[in-house]
Design a protein around this motif. Structure first.
Motif, PDB file in Angstrom:
ATOM      1  N   ARG A 322      29.069 -27.143 -66.024  1.00 44.99           N
ATOM      2  CA  ARG A 322      29.739 -25.832 -66.149  1.00 44.99           C
ATOM      3  C   ARG A 322      31.214 -26.027 -66.457  1.00 44.99           C
ATOM      4  O   ARG A 322      31.792 -25.313 -67.292  1.00 44.99           O
ATOM      5  CB  ARG A 322      29.585 -25.043 -64.839  1.00 44.99           C
ATOM      6  N   ALA A 323      31.841 -27.016 -65.778  1.00 47.39           N
ATOM      7  CA  ALA A 323      33.266 -27.272 -66.009  1.00 47.39           C
ATOM      8  C   ALA A 323      33.503 -27.742 -67.448  1.00 47.39           C
ATOM      9  O   ALA A 323      34.478 -27.319 -68.094  1.00 47.39           O
ATOM     10  CB  ALA A 323      33.774 -28.302 -65.006  1.00 47.39           C
ATOM     11  N   SER A 324      32.599 -28.580 -67.984  1.00 47.96           N
ATOM     12  CA  SER A 324      32.758 -29.062 -69.366  1.00 47.96           C
ATOM     13  C   SER A 324      32.636 -27.901 -70.351  1.00 47.96           C
ATOM     14  O   SER A 324      33.369 -27.835 -71.332  1.00 47.96           O
ATOM     15  CB  SER A 324      31.704 -30.086 -69.745  1.00 47.96           C
ATOM     16  N   GLN A 327      35.796 -26.076 -70.210  1.00 48.53           N
ATOM     17  CA  GLN A 327      36.876 -26.888 -70.785  1.00 48.53           C
ATOM     18  C   GLN A 327      36.818 -26.877 -72.314  1.00 48.53           C
ATOM     19  O   GLN A 327      37.848 -26.889 -72.984  1.00 48.53           O
ATOM     20  CB  GLN A 327      36.770 -28.321 -70.244  1.00 48.53           C
ATOM     21  N   SER A 328      35.597 -26.812 -72.866  1.00 41.27           N
ATOM     22  CA  SER A 328      35.456 -26.837 -74.328  1.00 41.27           C
ATOM     23  C   SER A 328      36.066 -25.590 -74.979  1.00 41.27           C
ATOM     24  O   SER A 328      36.374 -25.584 -76.156  1.00 41.27           O
ATOM     25  CB  SER A 328      33.977 -26.973 -74.723  1.00 41.27           C
ATOM     26  N   HIS A 332      42.747 -27.966 -75.563  1.00 43.87           N
ATOM     27  CA  HIS A 332      44.100 -28.526 -75.668  1.00 43.87           C
ATOM     28  C   HIS A 332      44.937 -28.332 -74.418  1.00 43.87           C
ATOM     29  O   HIS A 332      46.023 -28.875 -74.306  1.00 43.87           O
ATOM     30  CB  HIS A 332      44.826 -27.919 -76.868  1.00 43.87           C
ATOM     31  N   TYR A 333      44.451 -27.527 -73.482  1.00 43.40           N
ATOM     32  CA  TYR A 333      45.274 -27.199 -72.322  1.00 43.40           C
ATOM     33  C   TYR A 333      44.681 -27.690 -71.004  1.00 43.40           C
ATOM     34  O   TYR A 333      45.153 -27.333 -69.940  1.00 43.40           O
ATOM     35  CB  TYR A 333      45.450 -25.674 -72.199  1.00 43.40           C
ATOM     36  N   SER A 334      43.602 -28.446 -71.077  1.00 41.43           N
ATOM     37  CA  SER A 334      42.948 -28.766 -69.808  1.00 41.43           C
ATOM     38  C   SER A 334      42.173 -30.069 -69.882  1.00 41.43           C
ATOM     39  O   SER A 334      41.898 -30.585 -70.962  1.00 41.43           O
ATOM     40  CB  SER A 334      41.980 -27.634 -69.448  1.00 41.43           C
TER      41      SER A 334
END
Ligand SMILES: *Cc1c(COP(=O)(O)O)cnc(C)c1O
Length: 415
Positions: A322-324, A327-328, A332-334
């Motif tokens: 879920r985090a990936s 993040q996608s 650029h910010y995480s």
């Protein structure tokens, strides 16, 4: 009113109608906003006392609606057509799920302990280990609760070591009860010893002194199955043979605010007749939600239906995925980093579940403040100077809202 007084309405040269309207709108929004407001808990702290502890299951919410949108049989016996007790239904269920002879439900955990002590130990002595005369937080300090209930504290042992023989030595003509308190939110490690509840229960039965157990969290499931250290369960407290066990409804039980007392029938009867029982009684909304929550345990569906257990039992791999995904959307910010989700709520101190965090770049104070100002507000943690988002405590339906808010905050933070 404040706005009108503050705006210089009469000074036509500086009066800006649009600004005035927007000020009125802002103030009206604040004034008419529902409170407490819904927030998204992205801290990963499963039981966050400042964020309202346990969120309720769908059935618990439904149950609240059924019990409050119309009249109900709260204190009415449908068979006989005469007055009934609000306690009957829930008490039977609590006995079934914990194995206790009887049960009683009040407003919260503190009220439960207070009622127990006031009923059984007013003007008498209560024996407590020095290591357990503690502060649980938010104004709940064992010596003060004892004093308020009219009992006299008799401290025995040392901070780190107390033996059953010391309890025995302290029992005298004035003894009203032995109280054992679970060290909910701290841990003493190393050279320690405490008398077991079973030892104390034997002692209590031999000397005819009630043994009371302030368990705090009221865990009904074995925490070790989720990779956590062991949190003592209510069932174990009951089967140790102690006389009364006290715990909260909105900690690891995963229900509404409530104080639950389970144990020996004759003592429960005494407690329920005390005048304080009426003052501390549970309201019908909490009662409805608590009943639905206990039914989840009896149906063996706690980890599927009760939000806190769904969060605790969520596999690390699912959170990572879920985090990936999230993040996608903001590559650029995480970044994704390993971390831990604390359980909180005065249970399992220092314990965390392995998790995966979305770490957000940029000024952490500013980013977290902007996220808090969102609608709904998003509450995050700051770790090593970065805002981190832990999806363990964010539900699937909240995820798109969180994503939208993150995108807009990052844009604002860039400009
Ligand atoms: C949390 C806790 C309480 C207080 O319960 P509330 O439901 O917050 O009033 C009392 N004793 C212990 C050991 C606790 O952990």
């Amino acid at each position: 009113m404040e706005i009108i007084r503050n705006s210089n309405v009469l000074d036509t040269s500086s009066f800006d109608l649009n600004q005035f309207i927007s000020q009125v709108e802002t103030e009206a929004h604040k004034l008419w906003a529902n409170s407490p407001r819904r927030v998204i808990n992205a801290t990963g702290v499963v039981l966050h006392t400042n964020l309202g502890r346990a969120p309720l299951s769908n059935q618990a919410l439904q149950s609240i609606e059924n019990a409050s949108g119309s009249y109900s049989d709260l204190e009415f016996d449908l068979d006989s057509g005469i007055r009934g007790s609000r306690q009957t239904g829930i008490n039977g269920l609590l006995s079934l799920v914990t194995g206790a002879e009887a049960a009683l439900v009040v407003n919260n955990g503190s009220a439960a302990v207070m009622l127990g002590l006031a009923t059984l130990a007013k003007n008498k002595e209560v024996i407590v280990s020095r290591g357990e005369a503690v502060e649980i937080g938010g104004g709940f300090r064992i010596p003060e609760v004892l004093a308020q209930s009219g009992a006299k504290l008799v401290e025995i042992g040392t901070t780190n070591r107390t033996y059953a023989t010391e309890y025995e030595g302290a029992i005298g003509g004035e003894t009203g009860a032995i109280l054992k308190v679970h060290s909910s939110n701290f841990r003493i490690t190393g050279f320690t010893h405490s008398a077991s509840l079973t030892e104390l229960s034997h002692l209590g039965r031999w000397k005819s002194i009630p043994v009371l157990h302030d368990l705090g969290s009221g865990c009904l499931l074995e925490t070790t199955q989720f990779g956590l250290i062991k949190e003592p369960t209510v069932q174990e407290s009951v089967s140790s043979g102690c006389d009364l066990t006290f715990f909260s409804g909105d900690k690891l039980l995963g229900g509404p605010q409530a104080g639950i007392i389970v144990g020996k029938q004759h003592l429960i009867e005494q407690l329920s007749k005390h005048p304080l029982a009426r003052a501390l009684r549970i309201d019908k909304l909490s009662l409805a939600a608590l009943t639905a929550t206990i039914l989840h345990y009896l149906r063996n569906e706690a980890t599927d239906q009760i939000p806190v257990w769904k969060m605790i039992s969520q596999p690390e791999s699912v959170i990572r995925e879920r985090a990936s995904q999230l993040q996608s959307k903001i590559p650029h910010y995480s970044s994704i980093i390993e971390g831990g989700s604390p359980i909180g709520g005065g249970s399992l101190p220092g314990e965390t579940l392995p998790t995966w965090l979305l770490a957000i770049d940029g000024n952490a104070e500013k980013v977290s403040s902007l996220l808090r100002q969102g609608n709904p507000p998003i509450i995050t943690r700051i770790e090593n100077g970065k805002v981190v988002v832990d999806l363990r405590t964010v539900t699937g339906t909240e995820e798109p809202i969180l994503e939208k808010s993150l995108l807009s905050v990052l844009k604002e933070n860039q400009s």
